[in-house]
Design an enzyme around this catalytic site. Structure first.
Site, PDB file in Angstrom:
ATOM      1  CD  GLU A 162      52.163  75.983  67.941  1.00  0.00           C
ATOM      2  OE1 GLU A 162      53.148  76.168  68.691  1.00  0.00           O
ATOM      3  OE2 GLU A 162      51.693  74.849  67.704  1.00  0.00           O
ATOM      4  CG  ASP A 214      60.761  76.794  71.002  1.00  0.00           C
ATOM      5  OD1 ASP A 214      59.990  75.931  70.547  1.00  0.00           O
ATOM      6  OD2 ASP A 214      60.371  77.890  71.440  1.00  0.00           O
ATOM      7  CE1 TYR A 241      53.258  70.089  71.799  1.00  0.00           C
ATOM      8  CE2 TYR A 241      52.498  72.280  71.149  1.00  0.00           C
ATOM      9  CZ  TYR A 241      53.428  71.264  71.073  1.00  0.00           C
ATOM     10  OH  TYR A 241      54.539  71.418  70.283  1.00  0.00           O
TER      11      TYR A 241
END
Length: 260
Positions: A48, A59, A171
């Site tokens: 990824e 993030d 995910y």
């Protein structure tokens, strides 16, 4: 290679998948090629590669710092796709980025650029599934899997939509908050794995940093683990980076094989 094909291969071998994230261009495009090669040597099944964006809301500090290093080093979407095209890997590649960059480039052009450079999956954490129809369509037309995130707080209605539309893998966000390495595997992670009932592979990310955790996640029923911050932290330290990336990838791969 398509993501579905890789998971099928791993299922036949009774192995979990190691999905390794680094930010493309951190700290340079040339370094990215070297680091990806090290991760593959260590056993990464899927790579990824982050396309850096200036406001990476999903993030944590470690990956944000990596994104900033990549931006400072001149990484742009054009450089990104050239870098990806030069990798020539025989495993699936996934782009992780934010919708602003995709929208600015044009959805169809972005998807075509992904396909042309060998990318077979796309993760867009700030695009709600309810607003993803247009991107989903161009992804399907270009044989790109649009990968959706499921969190412990995801409602049943939204989860049903995600499980219906999601491709490649689902995910599973291991815990609330942003990305970053943790020292434990939360009980909510195990509950989420049990809750997500689908034939699409389930990969768990956010917080995994060692082989023991990876093994626990696979034993809990997941089909793969996603590790990013632990790799990006190695890059940030800048000492024997390829050797240390390969070693950690090997430890994690042993974990998803159940050897920890």
């Amino acid at each position: 290679m398509r993501i579905e094909e890789k998971f099928k291969q791993l299922k036949e071998k009774k192995e979990g998948a190691l999905i390794a994230y680094i930010c493309a261009g951190d700290p340079t495009p040339q370094a990215t090629k070297e680091y990806v090669t090290a991760l593959v040597r260590g056993g990464a099944d899927i790579i990824e590669l982050g396309l850096p964006f200036s406001d990476p809301v999903a993030d944590g500090p470690t990956i944000q710092a990596g994104i900033q290093r990549a931006l400072d080093g001149g990484m742009t979407p054009d450089v990104y796709f050239r870098t990806i095209s030069s990798l020539k890997l025989h495993i699936p590649l996934v782009v992780m980025t934010y919708y602003n960059l995709i929208f600015k480039r044009g959805l169809e052009k972005f998807a075509k650029d992904c396909a042309a450079s060998g990318i077979s999956g796309m993760i867009v954490p700030d695009l709600p599934p309810e607003e993803s129809d247009e991107l989903q369509q161009v992804c399907k037309e270009n044989e790109i899997d649009l990968i959706y995130l499921v969190a412990p707080t995801t409602t049943e209605e939204r989860m049903n939509q995600i499980l219906k539309e999601g491709a490649g893998f689902i995910y599973l966000v291991a815990r609330l908050g942003v990305t970053g390495a943790r020292s434990d595997v939360a009980g909510s992670t195990r509950e989420l794995i049990k809750r997500v009932k689908t034939t699409t592979p389930r990969a768990v990310g956010f917080g995994i940093s060692n082989g023991k955790q990876a093994s626990e996640i696979i034993r809990a029923g997941a089909d793969g683990v996603i590790v990013g911050s632990a790799f990006v932290d190695i890059i940030a330290k800048g000492e024997d980076v390829p050797v240390r990336l390969e070693a950690l990838a090997r430890e994690l791969k042993d974990g998803v094989k159940g050897q920890q």
